[in-house]
Design a protein around this motif. Structure first.
Motif, short mmCIF file in Angstrom:
data_model
loop_
_atom_site.label_atom_id
_atom_site.label_comp_id
_atom_site.label_asym_id
_atom_site.label_seq_id
_atom_site.Cartn_x
_atom_site.Cartn_y
_atom_site.Cartn_z
N PHE A 17 0.85 -1.19 0.00
CA PHE A 17 0.00 0.00 0.00
C PHE A 17 0.88 1.24 0.00
O PHE A 17 2.03 1.20 0.45
CB PHE A 17 -0.91 0.04 1.24
N ASP A 18 0.31 2.33 -0.52
CA ASP A 18 0.95 3.62 -0.30
C ASP A 18 0.44 4.19 1.01
O ASP A 18 -0.35 3.55 1.72
CB ASP A 18 0.71 4.57 -1.48
N VAL B 194 3.24 -4.42 -6.79
CA VAL B 194 4.69 -4.33 -6.69
C VAL B 194 5.29 -5.66 -7.11
O VAL B 194 4.78 -6.73 -6.74
CB VAL B 194 5.13 -3.98 -5.25
N VAL B 195 6.37 -5.60 -7.87
CA VAL B 195 7.12 -6.81 -8.21
C VAL B 195 8.10 -7.06 -7.08
O VAL B 195 9.13 -6.41 -6.98
CB VAL B 195 7.86 -6.65 -9.55
N ILE C 221 4.45 9.69 -6.95
CA ILE C 221 5.57 8.95 -6.37
C ILE C 221 6.46 9.88 -5.55
O ILE C 221 6.92 9.52 -4.47
CB ILE C 221 6.38 8.27 -7.48
N ASN C 222 6.71 11.07 -6.10
CA ASN C 222 7.56 12.01 -5.40
C ASN C 222 6.77 12.92 -4.48
O ASN C 222 7.34 13.81 -3.88
CB ASN C 222 8.34 12.86 -6.40
N GLY D 297 4.12 9.02 -0.14
CA GLY D 297 5.19 8.35 0.56
C GLY D 297 5.57 7.04 -0.10
O GLY D 297 5.05 6.65 -1.14
N PRO D 298 6.51 6.32 0.50
CA PRO D 298 6.99 5.07 -0.09
C PRO D 298 5.93 3.98 0.00
O PRO D 298 5.09 3.97 0.87
CB PRO D 298 8.21 4.73 0.78
N VAL D 299 6.01 3.07 -0.95
CA VAL D 299 5.09 1.94 -1.00
C VAL D 299 5.64 0.81 -0.13
O VAL D 299 6.82 0.48 -0.20
CB VAL D 299 4.91 1.47 -2.45
N SER D 300 4.79 0.21 0.68
CA SER D 300 5.23 -0.87 1.56
C SER D 300 4.03 -1.69 2.00
O SER D 300 2.90 -1.20 2.03
CB SER D 300 5.96 -0.31 2.79
#
Length: 621
Positions: free
Chosen positions: A28-29, A37-38, A157-158, A163-166
């Motif tokens: 998720f973002d 996501v790969v 993305i920026n 924020g970062p995807v995790s």
């Protein structure tokens, strides 16, 4: 739960092969939007065959093999398509192919052309409508760089808001996973606390590792404490077979029956103040140290409970040193310090964790239930993304402020103004001001409070005072202002019916005694029989005596239990040949914690028992 999935197959330390091979981690973002996501997890150790790449390929662009032509494969890694896919991969996004890349550039250039001045575009429209296909993958320069940056901004993305995807951006204690074994939109969830910091980075790899390890050598430690109750256990990661067990025959489920306890211990001490709640130490910290037999007994039991737990921790130190997890449930800071102050458990131990859900009273069965909830995959719905407000430019479409037409405020009626004043006096129990205001404005004591939509349940001042437990104002309204107690509200209840406090009802009965039976139809008002002030005082004294007797009986019972425990501990420690002086010193230490009356009563009982013992010996001879 799907019909194809059994609960026993969801044990996270021993998942079935079908479920394990079907799991796909969900990322998720920061806005809780699912992002594909790969994942680059390391290959599973038990995979039998590993494919060896013998032809040039590009993992960033998702190309397994380049076309078999005479071109140099290294040419691909210099193209803008490859650079763009590398940026997408850095932020966890799937790559785009060459056709999507062309459409993306064409759409962005079209949008740029529409935003530019019409004069500068008049001579270039025919030249930029179509893009050469052979030149699209090698196109560079400032224009393409701006297009790529704009695409990254569109993907957020920026953007700091995304924020970062995790897979950890769930704002939930669970990690979520897709599975082909589940039908519909349902997904699997596993608790994050089961993983350490390294295992959280690649949870699927960790679950595969757990399945292949020797579970007989791995275990966790569980502790629960609350209200004087304690429960602890060392739980093996290896389950006990439950084949043939009848689920209906046991209170526990089959999963709870399969929990294997290597060690377990439960005990209870009287430390909580009954009918009042809270521990004795918390009450002492808030109101000062109480001086009573019950408080002394509770302080003794709190110290004994702490000593028992820390002694158990010392006995279980070999397990605690080698365990995988240490779960502690302690609601108060004082209870948590029992496990961390001067014990083998360090505050900074990475194995130290809390239960990520609510637990019941500490017991062996509750430990089993909590372990099952922790270690079995749950089937749930995917979390919903956050609702974001669209950020638009309000400067152009900003409506004009109407300065000459303010929003009209409805004026209060005269009855509403009187109601506001009267309710204020009643709430603050200002009887003289209430009486003065009623006489000054020539108001009826039975005035209907306004607005009726707000006071439909308490239409009169007597109703309002009765429902809010204002016994002094009830007495003033009845005895002094002669309010009518027979008036009912919209559901047919009188002021007496709204009284939930015994003291308020006694006030109605006292007013009935003072006003006499001829004042109104008391049967219609539902007020019970009249009571004088002396009768009310006698009732209160009787209730107080009963409570005092109950309290004394409880103290006597607890003292008797304490004396029996002291005697058992003394007999256990004394052994053969113990001197009388040593025993008397221990008794003296215990007597110092009692009051003078309690000490004298205990000593009289001890002398009486000694005399009875001597008489029995003489009669036996």
């Amino acid at each position: 739960m799907s019909d194809r999935i059994q609960k026993n197959d969801l044990y996270v330390y021993d998942l079935s092969d079908e479920i394990l091979s079907s799991l796909q981690l969900i990322s998720f973002d920061s806005d809780m939007n699912e992002v594909k996501v790969v994942h680059s997890d390391v290959e599973i150790e038990n995979k039998k065959e590993i494919e060896v790449k013998t032809v040039p390929s590009c993992a960033s662009c998702g190309i397994n093999a380049f076309p078999n032509d005479n071109s140099d494969p290294r040419y691909h890694f210099k193209t803008d398509l490859h650079k763009f896919n590398i940026k997408r991969r850095v932020y966890g996004l799937s790559p785009v192919d060459e056709q999507e890349f062309r459409q993306l550039i064409k759409s962005k250039e079209t949008a740029t052309a529409e935003d530019s001045d019409s004069d500068s575009l008049s001579g270039e429209d025919d030249e930029t409508d179509e893009i050469e296909e052979d030149d699209i993958s090698t196109r560079g320069g400032e224009q393409l760089t701006a297009i790529l940056e704009h695409e990254l901004q569109d993907l957020m993305i920026n953007d700091n808001q995304t924020g970062p995807v995790s897979h950890l951006n769930t704002q939930s204690p669970l990690i979520f996973m897709h599975s082909a074994e589940l039908s519909g939109p349902r997904i699997f969830g596993a608790y994050k606390v089961l993983f350490n910091a390294e295992e959280l980075k690649c949870p699927l790899k960790s679950i595969h590792h757990w399945k292949n390890q020797d579970k007989t050598e791995h275990f966790s430690v569980l502790f629960m404490i609350g209200g004087g109750h304690f429960a602890g256990a060392v739980v093996s990661h290896q389950k006990i077979p439950t084949n043939g067990n009848n689920k209906n025959k046991y209170i526990l489920s089959l999963q709870e029956q399969s929990v294997q306890f290597l060690e377990q211990k439960t005990f209870h001490r009287y430390t909580t103040r009954r009918k009042q709640g809270g521990s004795q130490s918390a009450n002492d910290n808030a109101k000062g140290k109480a001086n009573s037999a019950g408080s002394t007994l509770r302080r003794y039991n709190e110290a004994a409970l702490k000593a028992d737990i820390q002694a158990l921790l010392k006995d279980w130190e070999p397990y605690i040193a080698k365990c995988d997890n240490i779960f502690i449930r302690a609601n108060s800071v004082t209870d948590r310090k029992i496990f961390l102050d001067n014990t083998c458990i360090s505050k900074t131990d990475v194995k130290l964790k809390s239960f990520p859900f609510t637990t019941m009273r500490p017991s062996s069965n509750e430990l089993r239930r909590a372990w099952v909830q922790l270690t079995y995959l749950s089937i749930t719905d995917k979390p919903q993304p956050k609702v974001k407000k669209l950020q638009t430019d309000h400067s152009k479409n900003k409506p004009r402020k109407l300065t000459n037409s303010p929003t009209p405020v409805p004026l209060k009626t005269e009855d509403e103004q009187h109601t506001e004043k009267l309710i204020s006096f009643i709430q603050k129990s200002k009887a003289p001001l209430l009486i003065s205001y009623i006489k000054k404005n020539n108001l009826d004591v039975n005035i209907t409070l306004q607005p009726s939509s707000e006071y439909h349940h308490t239409p009169t001042m007597l109703h309002y005072a009765s429902s809010h437990g204002l016994k002094h104002m009830v007495l003033v309204l009845l005895s002094t202002l002669k309010a009518d107690p027979t008036i009912t509200n919209n559901v047919g209840k009188t002021a007496w019916d709204l009284a939930s406090d015994t003291m308020v009802k006694e006030t109605f009965q006292l007013a009935r005694y003072n006003l006499g039976e001829s004042f109104t139809d008391w049967e219609q008002s539902h007020v019970s029989g009249a009571l004088s002030a002396e009768q009310i005082d006698e009732r209160h004294k009787k209730i107080a005596l009963e409570e005092e007797k109950e309290k004394k009986d409880l103290i006597e019972k607890e003292l008797q239990a304490a004396k029996e425990r002291i005697k058992e501990e003394k007999d256990a420690k004394r052994g053969p040949g113990m001197k009388l002086g040593a025993a008397s010193s221990n008794v003296q230490i215990n007597l110092n914690s009692l009051t003078d009356d309690q000490r004298m009563r205990l000593m009289r009982e001890q002398r009486a028992r000694a005399a009875e013992a001597r008489m029995k010996r003489f009669s036996g001879n």
